[in-house]
Design a protein around this motif. Sequence first.
Motif, PDB file in Angstrom:
ATOM      1  N   GLU A   1       0.825  -7.127  -1.980  1.00  0.00           N
ATOM      2  CA  GLU A   1       0.051  -6.587  -3.099  1.00  0.00           C
ATOM      3  C   GLU A   1      -1.256  -7.366  -3.163  1.00  0.00           C
ATOM      4  O   GLU A   1      -1.387  -8.419  -2.528  1.00  0.00           O
ATOM      5  CB  GLU A   1       0.837  -6.749  -4.403  1.00  0.00           C
ATOM      6  CG  GLU A   1       1.299  -8.164  -4.557  1.00  0.00           C
ATOM      7  CD  GLU A   1       2.041  -8.459  -5.846  1.00  0.00           C
ATOM      8  OE1 GLU A   1       1.716  -7.880  -6.877  1.00  0.00           O
ATOM      9  OE2 GLU A   1       2.930  -9.320  -5.783  1.00  0.00           O
ATOM     10  N   PRO A   2      -2.210  -6.847  -3.934  1.00  0.00           N
ATOM     11  CA  PRO A   2      -3.471  -7.589  -4.045  1.00  0.00           C
ATOM     12  C   PRO A   2      -3.217  -8.955  -4.671  1.00  0.00           C
ATOM     13  O   PRO A   2      -2.336  -9.107  -5.521  1.00  0.00           O
ATOM     14  CB  PRO A   2      -4.303  -6.725  -4.993  1.00  0.00           C
ATOM     15  CG  PRO A   2      -3.684  -5.358  -4.953  1.00  0.00           C
ATOM     16  CD  PRO A   2      -2.233  -5.581  -4.684  1.00  0.00           C
TER      17      PRO A   2
ATOM     18  N   THR B   1       4.984  -0.752   5.405  1.00  0.00           N
ATOM     19  CA  THR B   1       6.181  -0.445   6.192  1.00  0.00           C
ATOM     20  C   THR B   1       5.792   0.413   7.398  1.00  0.00           C
ATOM     21  O   THR B   1       6.261   0.187   8.519  1.00  0.00           O
ATOM     22  CB  THR B   1       7.181   0.345   5.314  1.00  0.00           C
ATOM     23  OG1 THR B   1       7.447  -0.429   4.142  1.00  0.00           O
ATOM     24  CG2 THR B   1       8.461   0.635   6.051  1.00  0.00           C
ATOM     25  N   GLU B   2       4.918   1.364   7.153  1.00  0.00           N
ATOM     26  CA  GLU B   2       4.548   2.332   8.188  1.00  0.00           C
ATOM     27  C   GLU B   2       3.700   1.717   9.298  1.00  0.00           C
ATOM     28  O   GLU B   2       3.704   2.199  10.426  1.00  0.00           O
ATOM     29  CB  GLU B   2       3.743   3.484   7.575  1.00  0.00           C
ATOM     30  CG  GLU B   2       4.540   4.384   6.652  1.00  0.00           C
ATOM     31  CD  GLU B   2       4.603   3.881   5.209  1.00  0.00           C
ATOM     32  OE1 GLU B   2       4.294   2.692   4.968  1.00  0.00           O
ATOM     33  OE2 GLU B   2       4.963   4.683   4.337  1.00  0.00           O
TER      34      GLU B   2
ATOM     35  N   PRO C   1      -3.279   5.744   4.312  1.00  0.00           N
ATOM     36  CA  PRO C   1      -2.186   4.914   3.771  1.00  0.00           C
ATOM     37  C   PRO C   1      -1.968   5.077   2.263  1.00  0.00           C
ATOM     38  O   PRO C   1      -1.080   4.444   1.719  1.00  0.00           O
ATOM     39  CB  PRO C   1      -2.644   3.481   4.069  1.00  0.00           C
ATOM     40  CG  PRO C   1      -4.011   3.553   4.650  1.00  0.00           C
ATOM     41  CD  PRO C   1      -4.485   4.967   4.606  1.00  0.00           C
TER      42      PRO C   1
ATOM     43  N   ARG D   1      -2.351   1.368  -4.848  1.00  0.00           N
ATOM     44  CA  ARG D   1      -1.941   2.715  -4.458  1.00  0.00           C
ATOM     45  C   ARG D   1      -2.695   3.776  -5.251  1.00  0.00           C
ATOM     46  O   ARG D   1      -2.994   3.593  -6.424  1.00  0.00           O
ATOM     47  CB  ARG D   1      -0.441   2.909  -4.720  1.00  0.00           C
ATOM     48  CG  ARG D   1       0.469   1.916  -4.051  1.00  0.00           C
ATOM     49  CD  ARG D   1       0.623   2.096  -2.606  1.00  0.00           C
ATOM     50  NE  ARG D   1       1.128   3.399  -2.224  1.00  0.00           N
ATOM     51  CZ  ARG D   1       1.536   3.694  -0.985  1.00  0.00           C
ATOM     52  NH1 ARG D   1       1.523   2.764  -0.047  1.00  0.00           N
ATOM     53  NH2 ARG D   1       1.961   4.888  -0.693  1.00  0.00           N
TER      54      ARG D   1
HETATM   55  O1  PRX Z   1      -0.508  -0.873  -1.639  1.00  0.00           O
HETATM   56  C1  PRX Z   1      -0.421  -1.691  -0.498  1.00  0.00           C
HETATM   57  C2  PRX Z   1       0.382  -2.939  -0.834  1.00  0.00           C
HETATM   58  O2  PRX Z   1       1.713  -2.656  -0.454  1.00  0.00           O
HETATM   59  C3  PRX Z   1       1.801  -1.334   0.114  1.00  0.00           C
HETATM   60  C4  PRX Z   1       2.807  -1.313   1.229  1.00  0.00           C
HETATM   61  O3  PRX Z   1       4.092  -1.573   0.727  1.00  0.00           O
HETATM   62  P1  PRX Z   1       5.330  -1.753   1.702  1.00  0.00           P
HETATM   63  O4  PRX Z   1       5.349  -0.628   2.663  1.00  0.00           O
HETATM   64  O5  PRX Z   1       6.501  -1.967   0.850  1.00  0.00           O
HETATM   65  O6  PRX Z   1       5.000  -3.039   2.533  1.00  0.00           O
HETATM   66  C5  PRX Z   1       4.778  -4.255   1.899  1.00  0.00           C
HETATM   67  C6  PRX Z   1       4.700  -5.354   2.925  1.00  0.00           C
HETATM   68  C7  PRX Z   1       3.800  -5.094   4.065  1.00  0.00           C
HETATM   69  C8  PRX Z   1       0.398  -1.042   0.580  1.00  0.00           C
HETATM   70  O7  PRX Z   1       0.178   0.348   0.703  1.00  0.00           O
HETATM   71  N1  PRX Z   1      -0.103  -4.115  -0.105  1.00  0.00           N
HETATM   72  C9  PRX Z   1       0.512  -4.735   0.924  1.00  0.00           C
HETATM   73  N2  PRX Z   1      -0.182  -5.830   1.290  1.00  0.00           N
HETATM   74  C10 PRX Z   1      -1.266  -5.912   0.490  1.00  0.00           C
HETATM   75  C11 PRX Z   1      -1.226  -4.807  -0.393  1.00  0.00           C
HETATM   76  N3  PRX Z   1      -2.190  -4.601  -1.299  1.00  0.00           N
HETATM   77  C12 PRX Z   1      -3.215  -5.474  -1.350  1.00  0.00           C
HETATM   78  N4  PRX Z   1      -3.315  -6.548  -0.548  1.00  0.00           N
HETATM   79  C13 PRX Z   1      -2.380  -6.818   0.383  1.00  0.00           C
HETATM   80  N5  PRX Z   1      -2.472  -7.893   1.144  1.00  0.00           N
END
Ligand code: PRX
Length: 665
Positions: free
Chosen positions: A396-397, A424-425, A515, A532
């Motif tokens: 997350e941010p 994840t993707e 994404p 998101r």
């Molecule tokens: O919104 C973005 C946020 O997490 C989402 C992906 O979630 P998930 O597939 O569960 O994977 C999480 C672990 C890789 C993204 O679409 N996100 C992930 N990393 C960041 C982020 N938002 C901001 N900064 C990041 N570093």
Amino acid sequence: MSDENQVELEARLEEQEVFEPSEEFVAQANVSDPDIYEEFEENWPQSWERAAEMIDWDESYDEVLDDSNPPFYKWFTGGKLNASYNCVDRHVENGDKNRVAIKWEGEHGETRTYTYQDLYREVNEFAAALRAQGVEEDDVVTLYMPMVPELPIAMLACARIGAPHSVVFAGFSAEALATRMNSADSRCLVTCDGYYRRGDALDHLDKANEGLDGVDHGVDSVVVVDRLGEDGFDHELRGNQHDWDDLMAEHAGERVEPVERDAEDMLFLMYTSGTTGQPKGVKHTTGGYLSYATWTSHAVLDIEKEDTYWCSADIGWITGHSYIVYGPLALGTTTVMYEGTPDFPNRDRLWDIIEKYAVDIFYTAPTAIRAFMKWGSRFPEQHDLSSLRLLGTVGEPINPRAWKWYYKHIGNEECPVVDTWWQTETGGMMVTTLPGVCDMKPGSAGPPLPGIDAQIVDTSGTEVDAGRAGYLTVNKPWPGMLRTLYKNDERFVQEYWQEYSDVNSDDSDDWVYFPEDGAKVDDDGYITVLGRVDDVINVSGHRLGTMEIESAIVGVEGVAEAAVVGANHELKGEAVYAYVITEDGAEGGEELRGRIIEGVEDAIGPIARPEEVVFTPELPKTRSGKIMRRLLEDVANGEELGNTSTLRNPEIVDTIARQVEQQRN
Ligand code: PRX
């Protein structure tokens, strides 16, 4: 994105401070030549061979990228390999058999250490056990396990025999397990009797059994790890259930030749939330995914085999797959696993582990950092953290204040921090600084990695100017990308490609991956991901679909309609807010609130538990009947309400706002 939203987001990104990596870090970094960005671009896609070269192939590939049928890209076509061989055998063969592969620490402080030789033995024996249970190549094996060493062992055993694994996070509910097993037609489950959380033994097998009862097809075999020993719950194993240790004893000393897998054969499935109620089965392959996880572990996490590396995520999520198991083990390093929570028995537990194992690299989530910050710097100060060389965040941010706290109090202003954006993707990191090359800007993830072509565009797909908020897109394929959604190519195209691609074109340049994140870029090309833009919320770095939660709530007796939104939360990033209309329009009381929370926990798991349940006689709707979620978010965030003039029932918004206010007081 609405105008107000944009102004607010842009305000967050005023003048940013810049931090440079130390000369000492750069001098030892795996990647320190800034030309790497250009090299990747000039020689794309051949430049990706650099990733493929990090792993061993039984048979070399013919072509780096086959983009003849976008968006169904193929990487390293014709190549043959085995992921388990790459993560285990090759280190044993290369003189590293006595190096520690996994350092595991249980919540109560017990430890287990597996050298690569130990891992080799265990993975082989479990691979033999799976085979004996009738698991064949391409059968999906579900792993519903907490953070015990048997989980990575089972994953690698599956990879060894070419059976894709589908790991279901142990915190998910029985129903979530059943949905995933049904979707994958999975007939073998590996699970666990229980685990420890904040000192208590939790019953896991009970939940697994309930899940198994919801599986529509026959389940041939269930393997149960005995984690709790004497603290166990006296379960009788059912007819098709086997004790892990018994099976391992039966197959002691057996060896299983790693199956030669095609580069494009599935390595695993990982279910994740989307905009509909049904979780999506993200398919990752053997060659592209493994190369990508390994390359990014090397280039971004700067892992060397001599390091002790710790990612505090759970293996039940993609972060644990790529950066506890596959990437680090392919590099032959020591990867740390911790079973419990960061505040048990005290709030210094993680720092205690870092000191005890002299951890070099630590990778965690912003939600955890916000909690550490709240607890205070006196906890890390009790420990010697000087072994640390690099810090990372994901999920997350991260707000600049938390970034700086992490940099100062954990990294002693000496360790670069990599803020890694991915999904994840994507299989692995996509947007982040290379720590031996780039300066860091707190709050901004950084430039796209070498070879990754990302852009910020407006709704029409036109690139927006630096400083303006827009949508993040990826214009070229990359080896770690998902190949499709399991048995659902149509949904794959719809969910990720339709928005910005010319879907009738067979020219890969016309295909753009979306994404579903908002972002902006600065004049130096640094991307700040804003969150998101779909109906997915991010609670403590975990992705949850609002539709999934809503369908759980409307399934509760007495509920007529529900709308779920994410609201800002100091620690979790976002929290679940549920607005609920009761069946008879009557006021819902504590009893119904309790049943709603229970309903969500049963359908998904405690992570999706609503922070607030707000009963309302109506939901704000447009004249065409669409729920105005943006207004519900404003209400939950205690913000000034946006434009209500398009509503059929504008008066309801004030009623809801008063209700929320009352509940808070
Ligand atoms: O919104 C973005 C946020 O997490 C989402 C992906 O979630 P998930 O597939 O569960 O994977 C999480 C672990 C890789 C993204 O679409 N996100 C992930 N990393 C960041 C982020 N938002 C901001 N900064 C990041 N570093």
